[in-house]
Design a protein around this motif. Structure first.
Motif, PDB file in Angstrom:
ATOM      1  N   GLU A 135      42.714  29.614  40.122  1.00 23.07           N
ATOM      2  CA  GLU A 135      42.045  29.002  38.978  1.00 23.07           C
ATOM      3  C   GLU A 135      40.844  29.847  38.542  1.00 23.07           C
ATOM      4  N   ALA A 136      40.806  30.196  37.265  1.00 24.03           N
ATOM      5  CA  ALA A 136      39.738  31.053  36.753  1.00 24.03           C
ATOM      6  C   ALA A 136      38.336  30.455  36.928  1.00 24.03           C
ATOM      7  N   PRO A 137      38.106  29.148  36.684  1.00 23.30           N
ATOM      8  CA  PRO A 137      36.746  28.625  36.870  1.00 23.30           C
ATOM      9  C   PRO A 137      36.242  28.774  38.302  1.00 23.30           C
ATOM     10  N   VAL A 138      37.154  28.728  39.255  1.00 20.81           N
ATOM     11  CA  VAL A 138      36.761  28.905  40.658  1.00 20.81           C
ATOM     12  C   VAL A 138      36.382  30.363  40.904  1.00 20.81           C
ATOM     13  N   ARG A 139      37.175  31.280  40.376  1.00 19.38           N
ATOM     14  CA  ARG A 139      36.859  32.700  40.545  1.00 19.38           C
ATOM     15  C   ARG A 139      35.525  33.035  39.869  1.00 19.38           C
ATOM     16  N   GLU A 140      35.316  32.463  38.696  1.00 15.60           N
ATOM     17  CA  GLU A 140      34.064  32.697  37.973  1.00 15.60           C
ATOM     18  C   GLU A 140      32.870  32.237  38.806  1.00 15.60           C
ATOM     19  N   GLN A 141      32.986  31.041  39.386  1.00 16.00           N
ATOM     20  CA  GLN A 141      31.873  30.512  40.161  1.00 16.00           C
ATOM     21  C   GLN A 141      31.656  31.312  41.435  1.00 16.00           C
ATOM     22  N   ALA A 142      32.730  31.797  42.030  1.00 11.44           N
ATOM     23  CA  ALA A 142      32.598  32.628  43.230  1.00 11.44           C
ATOM     24  C   ALA A 142      31.881  33.931  42.907  1.00 11.44           C
ATOM     25  N   ALA A 143      32.175  34.505  41.756  1.00 13.57           N
ATOM     26  CA  ALA A 143      31.493  35.738  41.357  1.00 13.57           C
ATOM     27  C   ALA A 143      29.999  35.482  41.193  1.00 13.57           C
ATOM     28  N   TRP A 144      29.652  34.376  40.540  1.00 14.18           N
ATOM     29  CA  TRP A 144      28.237  34.050  40.418  1.00 14.18           C
ATOM     30  C   TRP A 144      27.592  33.880  41.785  1.00 14.18           C
ATOM     31  N   ALA A 145      28.275  33.144  42.660  1.00 11.73           N
ATOM     32  CA  ALA A 145      27.708  32.867  43.976  1.00 11.73           C
ATOM     33  C   ALA A 145      27.453  34.152  44.756  1.00 11.73           C
ATOM     34  N   LEU A 146      28.352  35.109  44.644  1.00 11.86           N
ATOM     35  CA  LEU A 146      28.165  36.372  45.355  1.00 11.86           C
ATOM     36  C   LEU A 146      26.950  37.126  44.824  1.00 11.86           C
ATOM     37  N   GLY A 147      26.730  37.059  43.530  1.00  9.23           N
ATOM     38  CA  GLY A 147      25.520  37.666  42.987  1.00  9.23           C
ATOM     39  C   GLY A 147      24.273  36.926  43.431  1.00  9.23           C
ATOM     40  N   ALA A 148      24.352  35.608  43.523  1.00 11.27           N
ATOM     41  CA  ALA A 148      23.200  34.806  43.927  1.00 11.27           C
ATOM     42  C   ALA A 148      22.834  35.033  45.388  1.00 11.27           C
ATOM     43  N   VAL A 149      23.844  35.201  46.230  1.00  7.50           N
ATOM     44  CA  VAL A 149      23.586  35.458  47.651  1.00  7.50           C
ATOM     45  C   VAL A 149      22.931  36.819  47.844  1.00  7.50           C
ATOM     46  N   ASP A 150      23.256  37.754  46.946  1.00  7.94           N
ATOM     47  CA  ASP A 150      22.569  39.046  46.913  1.00  7.94           C
ATOM     48  C   ASP A 150      22.776  39.860  48.191  1.00  7.94           C
ATOM     49  N   ASP A 151      24.040  39.995  48.567  1.00  7.02           N
ATOM     50  CA  ASP A 151      24.404  40.826  49.718  1.00  7.02           C
ATOM     51  C   ASP A 151      25.387  41.881  49.217  1.00  7.02           C
TER      52      ASP A 151
END
Length: 336
Positions: free
Chosen positions: A165-181
């Protein structure tokens, strides 16, 4: 510009472009939140099972106000994550704007916010929720893991970039940027080729937020994306990474068909601060869009190369007051 795909009861910003989440703030209904905070956790947990979506949402917001005192509610809140019923976002004294839907939230989103407020004890249940059968639950869990900012989630969130599902992938991409690793960079680079433009935009933002030069080549390629917003986000990311190897591609992108993209490209060239961009930016002072001309003037001032003075003097007679003002600033900046 780019913000998170979902912004819940806790304010989180991402990049300057904007791929999903929106602004909220407290309104004058502070008494509502105070009343919720005064209610016992057991009553708020009971509200999560109400047939009324508004009641479920108020319950989740009330638990969020309790913070880590609501740890007994973790199981009930996780079970609420799939609940996507649209609810007035002013519930709980907050204003909402999500994906262009003004003032809307949902019980599942507020449950995710409450889990974030509870803190580390919610981490493992949220990680497990990334495999939930309901995509809304997976999306909300991905947001919450990003908001928790715990790099133990990087591997799991990287896997979610392949969710169906695209909305899930989109949110995962944001989360990875937010975690900043930066361990997320190898997983985010392929997401720039995702079939959904929303995912590509968010991946570009995340790569810019991670500020890792390994992403430069892929982001340079993304300057040719079919989606205007994805190209603009790629330009922002390249400026944020500040790698001079991107200058030539960004200079070519000053001819992009979208004035929004051209403006972002001009900003990126100024942020990188390489004299190789001076002549393309001087040409951009004649762009049809006053916003692009203004940004080009700023970029020339930021670079500080005296070759730009003659073009900036001409820009002092521009029809746009913003361009004239920025050109004057740039001339002063170069002269210092």
């Amino acid at each position: 510009m780019l913000r998170s795909s979902i912004v819940l009861c806790a304010l989180l910003t991402t990049g300057p472009f904007g791929a999903g989440g929106r602004f909220y703030g407290n309104d004058s209904s502070a008494q509502t939140a105070t009343a919720q905070d005064a209610r016992p956790a057991r009553d708020l947990i009971a509200d999560l099972g109400s047939p009324d979506a508004a009641v479920r949402t108020r319950g989740a917001c009330g638990l969020r106000e309790l913070g880590d005192r609501a740890f007994d509610a973790i199981g009930a809140l996780v079970r609420l994550l799939p609940d996507g019923a649209p609810v007035d976002g002013t519930i709980g004294g907050r204003r909402w704007s999500r994906h262009g839907e003004e003032n809307l939230t949902s019980p599942g989103e507020e449950a995710a916010a409450a889990l974030v407020a509870i803190g580390t004890r919610a981490f493992d249940p949220l990680l497990k929720a990334l495999k939930h059968d309901a995509w809304i639950a997976r999306r909300n869990a991905a947001w919450a893991l990003g908001a928790l900012d715990d790099n133990r989630a990087v591997a799991a969130l990287s896997e979610v970039l392949r969710d169906r599902e695209a909305p899930v992938r989109e949110q995962a991409a944001w989360a990875l940027g937010a975690v900043d690793d930066t361990a997320a960079v190898p997983a985010l680079i392929p997401a720039l080729d995702d079939p959904d433009p929303r995912v590509r935009r968010q991946a570009a933002w995340a790569l810019g937020a991670l500020d890792d030069p390994r992403a430069v080549a892929a982001l340079t390629k993304a300057l040719n994306d079919a989606d205007d917003k994805a190209r603009s986000q790629a330009a922002w990311a390249l400026g944020a990474i500040d790698d001079r190897s991107a200058v030539a591609a960004l200079a070519r992108a000053l001819a992009d068909k979208s004035p929004t993209v051209r403006k972002q490209v001009a900003w990126a060239l100024g942020a990188i601060d390489d004299t190789g961009a001076v002549e393309p930016l001087m040409h951009a002072l004649t762009d049809a869009s006053p916003e692009v001309r203004e940004q080009a003037a700023w970029a020339l001032g930021a670079i500080g190369d005296s070759r730009a003075i003659s073009s900036l003097l001409v820009a002092l007679k521009d029809d746009s007051v913003g361009v004239r003002r920025q050109a004057a600033w740039a001339i002063g900046a170069i002269g210092r």
